[in-house]
Scaffold this active site. Structure first.
Site, mmCIF file in Angstrom:
data_model
loop_
_atom_site.group_PDB
_atom_site.id
_atom_site.type_symbol
_atom_site.label_atom_id
_atom_site.label_comp_id
_atom_site.label_asym_id
_atom_site.label_seq_id
_atom_site.Cartn_x
_atom_site.Cartn_y
_atom_site.Cartn_z
ATOM 1 N N ASP A 83 -8.412 2.784 4.716
ATOM 2 C CA ASP A 83 -7.772 3.852 5.072
ATOM 3 C C ASP A 83 -7.021 3.450 6.279
ATOM 4 O OD1 ASP A 83 -7.910 6.978 5.200
ATOM 5 O OD2 ASP A 83 -8.784 6.757 7.135
ATOM 6 N N GLU B 241 -4.264 1.522 2.364
ATOM 7 C CA GLU B 241 -3.294 2.665 2.741
ATOM 8 C C GLU B 241 -2.209 2.329 3.341
ATOM 9 O OE1 GLU B 241 -3.148 7.169 4.113
ATOM 10 O OE2 GLU B 241 -4.628 5.844 4.854
HETATM 11 C C1 GLC Z 1 -6.231 8.776 5.535
HETATM 12 C C2 GLC Z 1 -6.669 9.640 4.549
HETATM 13 C C3 GLC Z 1 -6.703 11.041 4.916
HETATM 14 C C4 GLC Z 1 -7.273 11.264 6.229
HETATM 15 C C5 GLC Z 1 -6.873 10.225 7.201
HETATM 16 C C6 GLC Z 1 -7.696 10.167 8.540
HETATM 17 O O1 GLC Z 1 -4.550 9.068 5.465
HETATM 18 O O2 GLC Z 1 -6.297 9.138 3.190
HETATM 19 O O3 GLC Z 1 -7.372 12.097 3.988
HETATM 20 O O4 GLC Z 1 -7.145 12.422 6.686
HETATM 21 O O5 GLC Z 1 -6.643 8.776 6.651
HETATM 22 O O6 GLC Z 1 -8.570 9.474 8.190
#
Ligand code: GLC
Length: 532
Positions: free
Chosen positions: A205, A269
């Protein structure tokens, strides 16, 4: 390296599938999905032909941000089941050739995590330095001008100690201090905890945000050339994101992964606006992430020229040893059937063909394979805090998180008849798995054929990508020595020159098996794979 000798072939040539566990399958009739529900659908996933699952968080969470606020990194939230259920999923998945990636959330914890509960007890607390604390600015306000991704200041005053703590997302998601060696060691243990249990890797994440400027410098004002969200906030996110030291942490995990056999995957991500920045997350191609989500591609329109430009830049700049990742939907952006295709199934099929025929690993999001569109969300249904905050200007992310429709029955095959689902479910009569399983011309049937073709063809799985000339609004590319993908992404038929061969796969099934000899007339929003 010949494909047959590549130890990474299983995932390079494979297809991943993101499950949003709360909305996949409900085994106990409480209206929300769970691990036993996922296990009960493994045969479906095996038949789809996928090689791996990424599970959005199943660890313990008070759900301020639906699992992305973690209160215990080493246990399963009771809403989803137990550690034993996870072990069963790993084992039963493995028996079907499906490996499991979990979601690692290292940027922040929940404010209910014992580390933060302790940190809040005072300036001398053992875990105080595990989070980012700072004194007020001279005027008594927040320490600097950083804005939360979810709106407002990124700082919250802790009255008891008189210091502010940092939260780049919700206030209930305090940012960890990744300059701390203790935090790094704690996460080494967390990573090993799951990998020792047979988990095949992580989706990480917001991994580009973990490190913040050590001096906590103010962000500069945004300019017209900055991304829209930064223009909206008025600030260019320079000092609280994309800091170079984040790479050290990712490389540390890669070194741990390299000690496992097989190596565990690190898929980030990497929500960055520019491809050169994305490429930095591959390190030298062998020492950092195995793959990074490509948000430039996700945010591209479904247009031949725009997508081809992204793919060409990736192909020419990705380090040797790096491997692209292609995605059209996830739990944060509208589903591709809505966002890219506006509900038009011919466009959905073309989008799926692109994802499944580029060089790189596709990550489908649950429902993409049946062309599922976003769910029906009214203001009163909202559960995503960001949607609640910004409705109607931004409606949040609930629409892409609605339950999976398995059958046209009461409860949609997702849950028992009459049960209220945690988010509303679209009418399953409109789109569901069972009906599409019975229809050889369905989107699901096409997705299955496309994944199967990819599994059989070294060209499609791992062959080199090369753009070929083609008319406006069309996209033609070679994969390997003997395969060509032809896409007419326009509203009218096009004359396209392509090598002769046989149509091995087509968005219009009636074309499959046809011999072609050079010049082709391709109907609007139609895609073909020609094998020479
Ligand atoms: C990432 C996740 C998202 C979340 C954010 C904060 O972007 O995919 O769903 O709200 O992180 O953790």
């Amino acid at each position: 390296m010949r494909a047959g000798t590549d130890p990474d072939r299983w995932w390079h040539g494979g297809v991943f599938y993101q499950i949003y566990p709360r909305s996949f399958a409900d085994s106990n009739g409480d209206g929300a999905g769970d691990l036993p529900g996922i296990i009960s659908r493994l045969d479906y996933l095996a038949e789809l032909g996928i090689s791996g699952i990424w599970l959005s968080p199943v660890t313990v969470s008070p759900n301020r941000d639906w699992g992305y606020d973690v209160a215990d990194y080493c246990d399963i939230d009771p809403d989803f089941g137990t550690l034993d259920d996870l072990a069963t999923l790993v084992e039963e998945g493995g028996r079907r050739g499906i490996r499991i990636l979990l979601d690692l959330v290292p940027n922040h914890t929940s404010d209910q995590h014992p580390w933060f509960v302790d940190a809040r007890t005072g300036r001398d607390a053992a875990h105080r330095d595990w989070y980012v604390w700072a004194d007020p600015s001279p005027d008594g306000g927040p320490p600097n001008n950083w804005a939360s991704v979810f709106g407002g200041s990124a700082w919250e005053l802790d009255d008891a100690s008189g210091q502010y703590f940092l939260h780049n997302f919700e206030m209930q998601q305090p940012d960890l201090n990744w300059w701390s060696e203790e935090v790094r060691n704690a996460f080494d243990d967390i990573v090993r905890f799951w990998w020792d249990r047979g988990v095949s890797g992580f989706r990480i994440d917001v991994c580009n945000m973990m490190i913040k400027d050590a001096e906590l410098r103010d962000n500069p004002p945004a300019t017209d050339s900055d991304p829209l969200d930064q223009q909206f906030m008025g600030l260019k996110a320079v000092y609280n994101t994309d800091r170079p030291e984040a790479h050290d942490i990712l490389q540390r995990w890669r070194a741990i992964s390299d000690g496992y056999d097989p190596n565990r995957l690190l898929i980030g991500e990497t929500n960055v606006e520019q491809l050169p920045v994305l490429m930095q997350f591959y390190g030298d191609g062998h020492n950092e992430l195995h793959g990074g989500f490509n948000f430039v591609f996700i945010n591209s329109p479904l247009e031949a020229e725009a997508m081809r430009a992204v793919v060409e830049e990736v192909e020419s700049t990705i380090p040797e040893g790096g491997w692209p990742i292609w995605t059209g939907s996830n739990h944060d952006v509208a589903r591709l059937a809505t966002r890219w295709a506006g509900g038009d199934l011919a466009k959905v099929r073309c989008a799926l063909l692109i994802l499944l025929s580029l060089r790189g690993t596709p990550f489908l999001y649950q429902g993409d394979e049946i062309g599922l569109t976003d769910g029906p969300i009214e203001k009163s249904d909202l559960l995503d805090a960001v949607g609640i905050r910004f409705w109607p200007y931004y409606k949040g992310r609930d629409a892409e998180r609605t339950p999976m429709p398995w059958a046209n029955t009461p409860g949609g095959g997702f849950t028992a008849a009459g049960v209220k689902t945690w988010l509303p479910m679209a009418d399953p009569a409109l789109c569901n798995v069972a009906d599409q399983e019975a229809d050889p011309d369905s989107v699901l049937a096409f997705t299955r054929r496309a994944i199967a073709r990819r599994a059989q063809s070294d060209d499609l799985a791992v062959g080199a990508y090369r753009s070929l000339p083609s008319p406006e609004n069309t996209w033609v590319y070679a994969r390997g020595a003997g395969t060509v993908v032809v896409l007419n992404m326009s509203g009218s038929a096009k004359e396209i020159t392509a090598p002769g061969g046989s149509i091995a796969l087509a968005t219009d099934r009636s074309l499959e098996g046809t011999a072609v000899h050079g010049a082709l007339t391709v109907a609007s929003w139609t895609g073909l794979v020609i094998e020479q």
